[in-house]
Each structure stands twice: as structure tokens, then as C-alpha cells.
Write a protein that holds these residues in place. Sequence first.
Motif, PDB file in Angstrom:
ATOM      1  N   ARG A 116      62.613  37.035   0.089  1.00  0.00           N
ATOM      2  CA  ARG A 116      63.679  37.130   1.092  1.00  0.00           C
ATOM      3  C   ARG A 116      63.558  38.408   1.915  1.00  0.00           C
ATOM      4  O   ARG A 116      63.829  38.407   3.115  1.00  0.00           O
ATOM      5  CB  ARG A 116      65.066  37.095   0.425  1.00  0.00           C
ATOM      6  CG  ARG A 116      65.508  35.799  -0.192  1.00  0.00           C
ATOM      7  CD  ARG A 116      65.466  34.570   0.689  1.00  0.00           C
ATOM      8  NE  ARG A 116      66.038  34.697   2.013  1.00  0.00           N
ATOM      9  CZ  ARG A 116      65.976  33.732   2.942  1.00  0.00           C
ATOM     10  NH1 ARG A 116      65.400  32.580   2.671  1.00  0.00           N
ATOM     11  NH2 ARG A 116      66.485  33.905   4.131  1.00  0.00           N
ATOM     12  N   GLY A 117      63.139  39.498   1.284  1.00  0.00           N
ATOM     13  CA  GLY A 117      62.985  40.737   2.026  1.00  0.00           C
ATOM     14  C   GLY A 117      61.938  40.619   3.118  1.00  0.00           C
ATOM     15  O   GLY A 117      62.150  41.061   4.249  1.00  0.00           O
ATOM     16  N   PHE A 118      60.796  40.013   2.798  1.00  0.00           N
ATOM     17  CA  PHE A 118      59.756  39.816   3.802  1.00  0.00           C
ATOM     18  C   PHE A 118      60.252  38.887   4.905  1.00  0.00           C
ATOM     19  O   PHE A 118      60.030  39.137   6.087  1.00  0.00           O
ATOM     20  CB  PHE A 118      58.489  39.248   3.167  1.00  0.00           C
ATOM     21  CG  PHE A 118      57.388  39.013   4.160  1.00  0.00           C
ATOM     22  CD1 PHE A 118      56.503  40.025   4.480  1.00  0.00           C
ATOM     23  CD2 PHE A 118      57.253  37.788   4.789  1.00  0.00           C
ATOM     24  CE1 PHE A 118      55.502  39.815   5.423  1.00  0.00           C
ATOM     25  CE2 PHE A 118      56.260  37.569   5.726  1.00  0.00           C
ATOM     26  CZ  PHE A 118      55.376  38.587   6.048  1.00  0.00           C
ATOM     27  N   MET A 119      60.917  37.808   4.505  1.00  0.00           N
ATOM     28  CA  MET A 119      61.402  36.846   5.498  1.00  0.00           C
ATOM     29  C   MET A 119      62.368  37.492   6.480  1.00  0.00           C
ATOM     30  O   MET A 119      62.307  37.256   7.685  1.00  0.00           O
ATOM     31  CB  MET A 119      62.084  35.660   4.805  1.00  0.00           C
ATOM     32  CG  MET A 119      61.126  34.717   4.116  1.00  0.00           C
ATOM     33  SD  MET A 119      62.007  33.269   3.488  1.00  0.00           S
ATOM     34  CE  MET A 119      61.801  33.490   1.741  1.00  0.00           C
ATOM     35  N   ALA A 120      63.275  38.315   5.948  1.00  0.00           N
ATOM     36  CA  ALA A 120      64.278  38.947   6.806  1.00  0.00           C
ATOM     37  C   ALA A 120      63.664  40.048   7.658  1.00  0.00           C
ATOM     38  O   ALA A 120      63.830  40.074   8.882  1.00  0.00           O
ATOM     39  CB  ALA A 120      65.421  39.500   5.954  1.00  0.00           C
TER      40      ALA A 120
END
Length: 197
Positions: free
Chosen positions: A152-156
Motif C-alpha cells: 500500500r505504501g508503494f501504491m500510494a
Amino acid sequence: MPAQNQPAANQPALDFLLGRRSHPARTLRGPAPDRAALAPILEAGLRVPDHGKLEPWRLIVLERAALDRLAGVAEARAEALGMAPEAAAKAISQFREAPLCIAVISAPVPSEKAPAQEQLLSAGAVALSLVNAALAAGWGAAWLTGWPAYDRGFMAEGLGLAEGESVVGFVHVGTPSGQPPERPRPDPAARVAWVSA
């Protein structure tokens, strides 16, 4: 001549599908298709089954500078997650070495008619359609994921995805550096059941 009551086949299209092979992403080189060459590939990629005409997906075309930035984001995320360098390396290199990448994003739409699963499958169909369209246009292409597709961190941070959106895959497109290796294919006799009654 087709048999009586049998529709005429589009034999070149069928031959293409029977022989299609993705190219390993690490074998793709520049040049990548420019925006004009990519336009029909994107258009073909979006012609997929879509129950309710919801268009529950979107595409992010990642050009060279964006891919360099994403390699840095992936490297920082891997460090923050405490990943071993060798575990992080393949995903980082898919951005650092790619000539061009299309992130296929699942963007589900609230619907009483189309369950979330069907919308996700539609997004998956976009990814495969992009690969096939790129191959048909003469480019090399591959559909990858890797841990950044689930972080999720990479996606955001890297892609600016909203809550509820997710990465279905990264479709890499470029100039093939050779013929992709052949590999064993599924045996229809082992994977297909016929039910007659």
C-alpha cells in the motif's frame, strides 16, 4: 472453405493467439513505442468484457523519468519494510531497466449488478489485452507484479492510488532483444472437462 453452418474463421488472429509468447521483461530494450504507436495498443487493451459498462480500471503509462522515480520509491519502501536486498532487487530493477511500463489499476465502482470480483477480473482482462495488443503490434511485452503491486505504501506514494484501488499488474513494453523462450504449454486434454448431459 468453412464447413456448412460453421462461421468463417479469422485464421491469422487464431494463429497469433495459438502462438503468442510474452517476452521476459529483462529482455526488453528501447526504443519503446512513442505515444502515437502506443495509442492503438491502449485502445485495444481497453476493449474487454465489462459487466455494466462500469470501466472499473484505469491505466498509468510510466515513461522513463517516472520509472526512475519508481525505482527509488521501491528501494526506499524495501528498506522501510526491512526486506533483504536480494528480495527487493528484482522488483526495483523492473522499474530501473524498463523501457516503458503501463500500470493497470483496478478501480472498482459501487454497483448492485457487477460484483467486485467481476470488476477485478475485467481489470485483469485489460492487462492481458494490453500484452496481446503490444505483441500484435510487433513489440515485446510482459505482465509482471512483484511485491510493489501489493504494498500500500508503494501504491500510494509511487502511483497515487486511492483507497480501494489496487495494482493488477505492470505491463512492460519495449523492443524485443530476441525471440522469447518457448515453454511447456497446458495440455487441453488434462485441463478441459466436457459435460454433455
